[in-house]
Scaffold this motif. Structure first.
Motif, PDB file in Angstrom:
ATOM      1  N   GLY A  95      89.552  36.532  66.001  1.00 31.51           N
ATOM      2  CA  GLY A  95      89.877  35.324  65.082  1.00 31.51           C
ATOM      3  C   GLY A  95      90.366  36.215  63.887  1.00 31.51           C
ATOM      4  N   LEU A  96      89.235  36.920  63.492  1.00 32.49           N
ATOM      5  CA  LEU A  96      89.411  37.680  62.312  1.00 32.49           C
ATOM      6  C   LEU A  96      90.429  38.631  62.424  1.00 32.49           C
ATOM      7  CD1 LEU A  96      85.489  38.109  61.307  1.00 32.49           C
ATOM      8  CD2 LEU A  96      87.613  36.493  60.049  1.00 32.49           C
ATOM      9  N   LEU A  97      90.638  39.359  63.515  1.00 29.72           N
ATOM     10  CA  LEU A  97      91.419  40.383  63.602  1.00 29.72           C
ATOM     11  C   LEU A  97      93.040  39.914  63.728  1.00 29.72           C
ATOM     12  CD1 LEU A  97      89.722  42.570  66.341  1.00 29.72           C
ATOM     13  CD2 LEU A  97      90.691  43.450  64.042  1.00 29.72           C
ATOM     14  N   ALA A  98      93.194  38.456  64.442  1.00 34.10           N
ATOM     15  CA  ALA A  98      94.234  37.879  64.372  1.00 34.10           C
ATOM     16  C   ALA A  98      94.777  37.650  63.008  1.00 34.10           C
ATOM     17  CB  ALA A  98      94.204  36.433  65.172  1.00 34.10           C
ATOM     18  N   ASP A 117      93.690  29.479  78.005  1.00 39.37           N
ATOM     19  CA  ASP A 117      94.905  29.208  76.851  1.00 39.37           C
ATOM     20  C   ASP A 117      94.132  28.453  75.917  1.00 39.37           C
ATOM     21  OD1 ASP A 117      96.759  30.528  78.374  1.00 39.37           O
ATOM     22  OD2 ASP A 117      97.594  28.746  79.218  1.00 39.37           O
ATOM     23  N   LEU A 118      93.263  27.800  75.911  1.00 40.37           N
ATOM     24  CA  LEU A 118      92.680  27.005  74.798  1.00 40.37           C
ATOM     25  C   LEU A 118      91.895  27.887  73.798  1.00 40.37           C
ATOM     26  CD1 LEU A 118      91.581  24.217  73.590  1.00 40.37           C
ATOM     27  CD2 LEU A 118      89.363  24.489  74.695  1.00 40.37           C
ATOM     28  N   LEU A 119      91.501  28.983  74.135  1.00 39.76           N
ATOM     29  CA  LEU A 119      90.789  29.697  73.359  1.00 39.76           C
ATOM     30  C   LEU A 119      91.984  30.919  72.835  1.00 39.76           C
ATOM     31  CD1 LEU A 119      87.654  30.544  75.489  1.00 39.76           C
ATOM     32  CD2 LEU A 119      87.891  29.128  73.260  1.00 39.76           C
ATOM     33  N   LEU A 120      92.756  31.214  73.703  1.00 46.31           N
ATOM     34  CA  LEU A 120      93.534  32.644  73.263  1.00 46.31           C
ATOM     35  C   LEU A 120      95.044  31.903  72.381  1.00 46.31           C
ATOM     36  CD1 LEU A 120      93.726  35.075  76.191  1.00 46.31           C
ATOM     37  CD2 LEU A 120      92.105  35.391  73.775  1.00 46.31           C
ATOM     38  N   ARG A 121      95.017  30.836  72.909  1.00 42.78           N
ATOM     39  CA  ARG A 121      96.663  30.413  72.461  1.00 42.78           C
ATOM     40  C   ARG A 121      96.398  29.219  71.434  1.00 42.78           C
ATOM     41  NH1 ARG A 121     101.176  31.079  76.453  1.00 42.78           N
ATOM     42  NH2 ARG A 121     100.527  32.742  77.519  1.00 42.78           N
ATOM     43  N   VAL A 122      94.890  28.490  71.331  1.00 40.95           N
ATOM     44  CA  VAL A 122      95.085  27.343  70.592  1.00 40.95           C
ATOM     45  C   VAL A 122      93.925  27.657  69.510  1.00 40.95           C
ATOM     46  CG1 VAL A 122      94.338  24.981  70.404  1.00 40.95           C
ATOM     47  CG2 VAL A 122      95.728  25.785  72.202  1.00 40.95           C
ATOM     48  N   LEU A 123      92.825  27.970  69.869  1.00 43.70           N
ATOM     49  CA  LEU A 123      91.672  28.023  68.803  1.00 43.70           C
ATOM     50  C   LEU A 123      91.751  29.568  67.915  1.00 43.70           C
ATOM     51  CD1 LEU A 123      88.839  26.659  70.812  1.00 43.70           C
ATOM     52  CD2 LEU A 123      90.342  25.522  68.984  1.00 43.70           C
ATOM     53  N   VAL A 124      92.055  30.533  68.644  1.00 42.17           N
ATOM     54  CA  VAL A 124      91.950  31.974  68.048  1.00 42.17           C
ATOM     55  C   VAL A 124      93.478  31.937  67.145  1.00 42.17           C
ATOM     56  CG1 VAL A 124      92.213  34.295  68.212  1.00 42.17           C
ATOM     57  CG2 VAL A 124      90.428  33.198  69.385  1.00 42.17           C
ATOM     58  N   PRO A 125      94.526  31.749  67.605  1.00 39.42           N
ATOM     59  CA  PRO A 125      95.776  31.674  66.432  1.00 39.42           C
ATOM     60  C   PRO A 125      95.672  30.670  65.537  1.00 39.42           C
ATOM     61  CG  PRO A 125      96.473  31.205  68.874  1.00 39.42           C
ATOM     62  CD  PRO A 125      95.027  31.368  68.846  1.00 39.42           C
ATOM     63  N   GLY A 126      95.057  29.392  65.953  1.00 38.18           N
ATOM     64  CA  GLY A 126      95.125  28.187  65.071  1.00 38.18           C
ATOM     65  C   GLY A 126      94.167  28.718  63.902  1.00 38.18           C
ATOM     66  N   ALA A 127      92.927  29.041  64.169  1.00 36.96           N
ATOM     67  CA  ALA A 127      92.011  29.380  63.229  1.00 36.96           C
ATOM     68  C   ALA A 127      92.825  30.444  62.048  1.00 36.96           C
ATOM     69  CB  ALA A 127      90.700  30.175  63.661  1.00 36.96           C
ATOM     70  N   ILE A 174     101.746  49.964  60.141  1.00 36.84           N
ATOM     71  CA  ILE A 174     101.157  50.523  60.920  1.00 36.84           C
ATOM     72  C   ILE A 174      99.768  49.693  61.354  1.00 36.84           C
ATOM     73  CG2 ILE A 174      99.563  52.497  61.547  1.00 36.84           C
ATOM     74  CD1 ILE A 174     101.573  54.057  59.799  1.00 36.84           C
ATOM     75  N   SER A 175      99.049  49.286  60.314  1.00 38.32           N
ATOM     76  CA  SER A 175      97.837  48.433  60.371  1.00 38.32           C
ATOM     77  C   SER A 175      98.125  46.996  61.094  1.00 38.32           C
ATOM     78  CB  SER A 175      97.017  48.243  59.208  1.00 38.32           C
ATOM     79  OG  SER A 175      97.978  47.295  58.288  1.00 38.32           O
ATOM     80  N   ARG A 176      99.345  46.380  60.865  1.00 36.58           N
ATOM     81  CA  ARG A 176      99.635  45.197  61.613  1.00 36.58           C
ATOM     82  C   ARG A 176      99.467  45.535  63.198  1.00 36.58           C
ATOM     83  NH1 ARG A 176     104.873  41.302  61.335  1.00 36.58           N
ATOM     84  NH2 ARG A 176     105.885  43.423  61.988  1.00 36.58           N
ATOM     85  N   GLY A 177     100.297  46.472  63.572  1.00 39.47           N
ATOM     86  CA  GLY A 177     100.404  46.845  65.045  1.00 39.47           C
ATOM     87  C   GLY A 177      98.767  47.226  65.522  1.00 39.47           C
ATOM     88  N   VAL A 178      97.984  47.879  64.920  1.00 36.74           N
ATOM     89  CA  VAL A 178      96.836  48.171  65.049  1.00 36.74           C
ATOM     90  C   VAL A 178      95.781  46.985  65.337  1.00 36.74           C
ATOM     91  CG1 VAL A 178      94.627  49.715  64.422  1.00 36.74           C
ATOM     92  CG2 VAL A 178      96.711  50.675  63.955  1.00 36.74           C
ATOM     93  N   PHE A 179      95.878  46.111  64.105  1.00 34.86           N
ATOM     94  CA  PHE A 179      95.148  44.906  64.139  1.00 34.86           C
ATOM     95  C   PHE A 179      95.615  44.036  65.454  1.00 34.86           C
ATOM     96  CE2 PHE A 179      94.525  44.969  59.463  1.00 34.86           C
ATOM     97  CZ  PHE A 179      93.282  45.419  59.602  1.00 34.86           C
ATOM     98  N   ARG A 180      97.066  43.742  65.690  1.00 32.87           N
ATOM     99  CA  ARG A 180      97.375  43.228  67.011  1.00 32.87           C
ATOM    100  C   ARG A 180      96.700  43.536  68.175  1.00 32.87           C
ATOM    101  NH1 ARG A 180      98.803  38.558  66.642  1.00 32.87           N
ATOM    102  NH2 ARG A 180     100.770  38.541  65.581  1.00 32.87           N
ATOM    103  N   TYR A 181      96.871  44.798  68.148  1.00 30.91           N
ATOM    104  CA  TYR A 181      96.399  45.379  69.442  1.00 30.91           C
ATOM    105  C   TYR A 181      94.947  45.216  69.870  1.00 30.91           C
ATOM    106  CZ  TYR A 181      95.306  48.982  73.070  1.00 30.91           C
ATOM    107  OH  TYR A 181      95.029  49.597  74.136  1.00 30.91           O
ATOM    108  N   THR A 182      94.147  45.577  68.684  1.00 29.63           N
ATOM    109  CA  THR A 182      92.649  45.338  68.812  1.00 29.63           C
ATOM    110  C   THR A 182      92.168  43.619  68.969  1.00 29.63           C
ATOM    111  OG1 THR A 182      92.678  45.413  66.480  1.00 29.63           O
ATOM    112  CG2 THR A 182      91.840  47.320  67.759  1.00 29.63           C
ATOM    113  N   GLU A 183      93.130  42.851  68.394  1.00 29.75           N
ATOM    114  CA  GLU A 183      92.920  41.397  68.699  1.00 29.75           C
ATOM    115  C   GLU A 183      93.196  41.079  69.828  1.00 29.75           C
ATOM    116  OE1 GLU A 183      94.874  37.779  69.257  1.00 29.75           O
ATOM    117  OE2 GLU A 183      95.959  38.785  68.024  1.00 29.75           O
ATOM    118  N   ARG A 184      94.340  41.679  70.696  1.00 28.19           N
ATOM    119  CA  ARG A 184      94.429  41.092  72.070  1.00 28.19           C
ATOM    120  C   ARG A 184      93.249  41.678  72.819  1.00 28.19           C
ATOM    121  NH1 ARG A 184      99.840  39.087  71.916  1.00 28.19           N
ATOM    122  NH2 ARG A 184      99.390  37.466  70.077  1.00 28.19           N
ATOM    123  N   LEU A 185      92.955  42.771  72.387  1.00 33.53           N
ATOM    124  CA  LEU A 185      91.931  43.738  73.211  1.00 33.53           C
ATOM    125  C   LEU A 185      90.412  42.650  73.199  1.00 33.53           C
ATOM    126  CD1 LEU A 185      92.404  46.115  74.877  1.00 33.53           C
ATOM    127  CD2 LEU A 185      91.300  47.423  73.155  1.00 33.53           C
TER     128      LEU A 185
END
Ligand SMILES: Nc1ncnc2c1ncn2[C@@H]1O[C@H](COP(=O)(O)OP(=O)(O)OP(=O)(O)O)[C@@H](O)[C@H]1O
Length: 610
Positions: A52-55, A156-166, A97-108
């Motif tokens: 969530g913090l990485l997102a 989906d509840l975690l990855l598409r709702v709670l993490v991006p919502g927070a 650059i950091s946006r891409g890195v953050f997005r990648y690590t967040e997905r991971l």
């Protein structure tokens, strides 16, 4: 059949029509479902918070990039000395650059946590489905849909709702804080816009789509069941001329699903359009407020572009809310399974089956009730099976014979009483231990789409050609195997479809004889065979069973039981008679009546036979 609808003669083909599907559950139930899922997420909370913090960092980097790039472009228009722009130029690069890195690590991080958790959820859902006895829950299509799509709802509840919502909520707060440093009135307007985009629109989207979304998941489950019925039951549907009706019922359901999904999509587009409007209006309001407050022109531009970016991030909450609505019914279905207390299983390192030739089995007052309130399938049954004893269980249809076998193999757990193997309760043995001692031919044995050899070796993988031949001979199938051009490698087709009913039964019996567990259960081993063949196969199967091995034979046919140590007559789950054949034949009761009836019927059959 769940292919709902009414047969031309007014006969209901069974199953719910779309209109009959269960009503959407109450909102409180949904919250409970989410809570049940979140409880499971607890061990992975650290990873999820990290994701969530990485997102949030990703979104913030995007917002900061837009604002800095705008400042850079607008400032550059005034041709200032280059050194005034250097920091901004470096910041733009770093943020991009950091946006891409953050997005990648967040997905991971997010997927790592969620996929770990999903493995647990799927294992629990599978265990609950496997342990269920109720016929309504045993529909394979519906079960498959629960295992696959409903469990994905948890993901989906975690990855598409709670993490991006927070993440969106956190970045919105930071955006308002940042704007307040430049112009508090503009920050006020931004806060209002963000509240509309991030709170009002999601609430509106939920209200508009809730009913339709609640209908979608049960419809998908019903369609999955239809698919199984239409494929597995194709021959019977054709035989009864019901294919058209069944297809139409399934098509009606599919059409209703398509209509609902179109409605959901239309509402989604309308809310998205409203979101764009809110972004534009908020940006205009922010610009006006900033100009009125006398903010420098470049910073007004930064505020305008930053507002557009911030509102877009807040609009992610609309997507999250929509997703959450669509997931509710799926989550409810999963939560119901997760709330079901697990079937009693032996703890790891439970009892082990002693490595010896014979085992003593005892049933003490065993009672099994498949449904609460229904009559028990077994009602206080006592049975003694010391090593080497051969017992037949007979009785009218529905008496509880197969249930007795299922209790013995551990497939069904008694509601009262107990079954012991060598004095130890069966439930103390881990699931993989019991088949070493107890097994055999159970009701409706499954024949795999594989060769005769592979189907047999399932019983004892290390068996050699001679053992295969002995078991197959005892089941009366060896001649047929030898006649086949491919011999042991003859493929028997899906569910043994390329065999006759009798051959399928003989193959399943041969597999049980080859496995030769010390306690051999034979549930209707001669079903589908003519009387003469049935007598011969039963005699050779019993002869092929080693002397110290116990046999529990379940049979409708009463012929050929005279050599057994005991015959137990069940009726409505209770033992109503027991004794050897000769004793029961001189005692008035079900056994003697039925034996005489069957003998007379078979004499008639044999007299008619060419
Ligand atoms: N999975 C199940 N769910 C609900 N009820 C069940 C289930 N299996 C069996 N029953 C019920 O339990 C009772 C005993 O069934 P069981 O199959 O043990 O009888 P049976 O003597 O083997 O019958 P048959 O000779 O017809 O095979 C019946 O009333 C049956 O309807």
């Amino acid at each position: 059949m769940t292919t709902g609808g009414v047969h031309p003669e007014g006969r209901d083909t069974g199953g719910p029509t779309p209109a009959e599907l269960p009503p959407p559950p109450a909102p409180a139930a949904h919250t409970g479902a989410e809570r049940a899922v979140l409880r499971l997420a607890r061990p992975y909370l650290g990873r999820l918070v990290g994701a969530g913090l990485l997102a949030a960092a990703t979104e913030f980097a995007g917002l900061a990039l837009m604002a800095t790039a705008t400042w850079l472009l607008m400032s550059a228009a005034g041709r200032p000395p280059l050194d005034r722009l250097t920091v901004a130029i470096v910041a733009v690069r770093a943020l991009a650059i950091s946006r891409g890195v953050f997005r990648y690590t967040e997905r991971l991080a997010g997927h790592d946590a969620v996929l770990r958790m999903i493995t647990d959820v799927r294992a629990r859902v599978f265990a609950t489905l496997a342990a269920r006895r109720g016929p309504a829950e045993q529909r394979s299509g519906d079960a498959l849909s629960r295992l696959v799509s409903d469990v994905e709802a948890v993901q989906d509840l975690l990855l598409r709702v709670l993490v991006p919502g927070a993440a969106a909520a956190l970045v919105s707060l930071l955006a308002v804080g940042g704007a307040a440093l430049v112009s508090p009135p503009a920050a006020g307007v931004l806060a209002v816009g963000l509240l509309v985009a991030g709170v009002a629109l999601p609430v509106l989207a939920t209200a508009l789509t809730r009913r339709a979304a609640d209908e979608v998941a049960p419809l998908r489950g019903a369609l999955a069941t239809d698919a199984v019925d239409l494929t597995h039951g194709a021959a019977d549907l054709a035989a009864f001329g019901a294919t058209g009706y069944a297809l139409r019922a399934a098509t009606d359901r599919a059409d209703r699903l398509a209509r609902l999904e179109r409605r959901l999509a239309r509402t989604g587009f309308a809310v998205d359009a409203a979101g764009v409007l809110v972004a534009g209006l908020t940006a205009a309001g922010v610009v006006l407020a900033a100009l009125r407050a006398g903010v420098d022109g470049v910073l007004v531009g930064v505020l305008a572009v930053g507002t557009l970016a911030a509102v877009e991030i807040a609009l992610a909450l609309v997507g999250a809310a929509r997703q959450r609505t669509q997931l509710r019914a799926d989550l409810d279905r999963v939560a119901t399974l997760l709330d079901t207390p697990p079937a009693p299983t032996a703890p790891d390192g439970g009892a082990t089956v002693a490595a010896r030739a014979g085992h003593d089995v005892r049933f003490d007052g065993v009672t099994v009730r498949y449904r609460e309130g229904a009559a028990p399938a077994l009602d206080g049954v006592d049975l003694d099976l010391p090593a080497g004893r051969r017992v037949a269980v007979v009785g009218p249809s529905g008496a509880g014979k197969s249930t007795l076998a299922a209790v013995l193999t551990g497939a069904v757990h008694p509601d009262a009483g107990r079954v012991t193997l060598d004095g130890v309760d069966l439930s103390a043995y881990p699931a993989e231990e019991l088949p070493r001692a107890i097994g055999g031919l159970l009701a409706e044995a499954y024949v795999f789409h594989a060769s005769v050899r592979d189907n047999l070796l399932l019983g004892r993988p290390a068996a050699g050609e001679e053992e295969l031949a002995a078991a197959t001979r005892a089941a009366g199938l060896l001649d047929w195997v030898r006649e086949q051009p491919d011999g042991w490698d003859t493929v028997v087709g899906e569910e043994g479809g390329q065999l006759s009913g009798g051959q399928r039964q003989r193959l399943a019996l041969a597999r049980a004889l080859l496995a030769a567990p010390a306690v051999l259960v034979l549930d209707e081993p001669t079903e589908g065979l003519d009387p003469a063949a049935a007598d011969a196969v039963l005699a050779s199967a019993l002869a092929a069973t080693p002397a110290g091995h116990t046999v529990l034979l379940i049979s409708h046919r009463l012929s050929g039981l005279d050599g057994l140590d005991e015959i137990v007559v069940l009726d409505a789950g209770r033992v109503v008679q027991r004794g050897r054949h000769a004793e029961l034949m001189v005692t008035p009761g079900w056994y003697r009546d039925q034996w005489l009836l069957q003998a007379a019927a078979e004499r008639g059959y044999l007299a008619l036979a060419p």
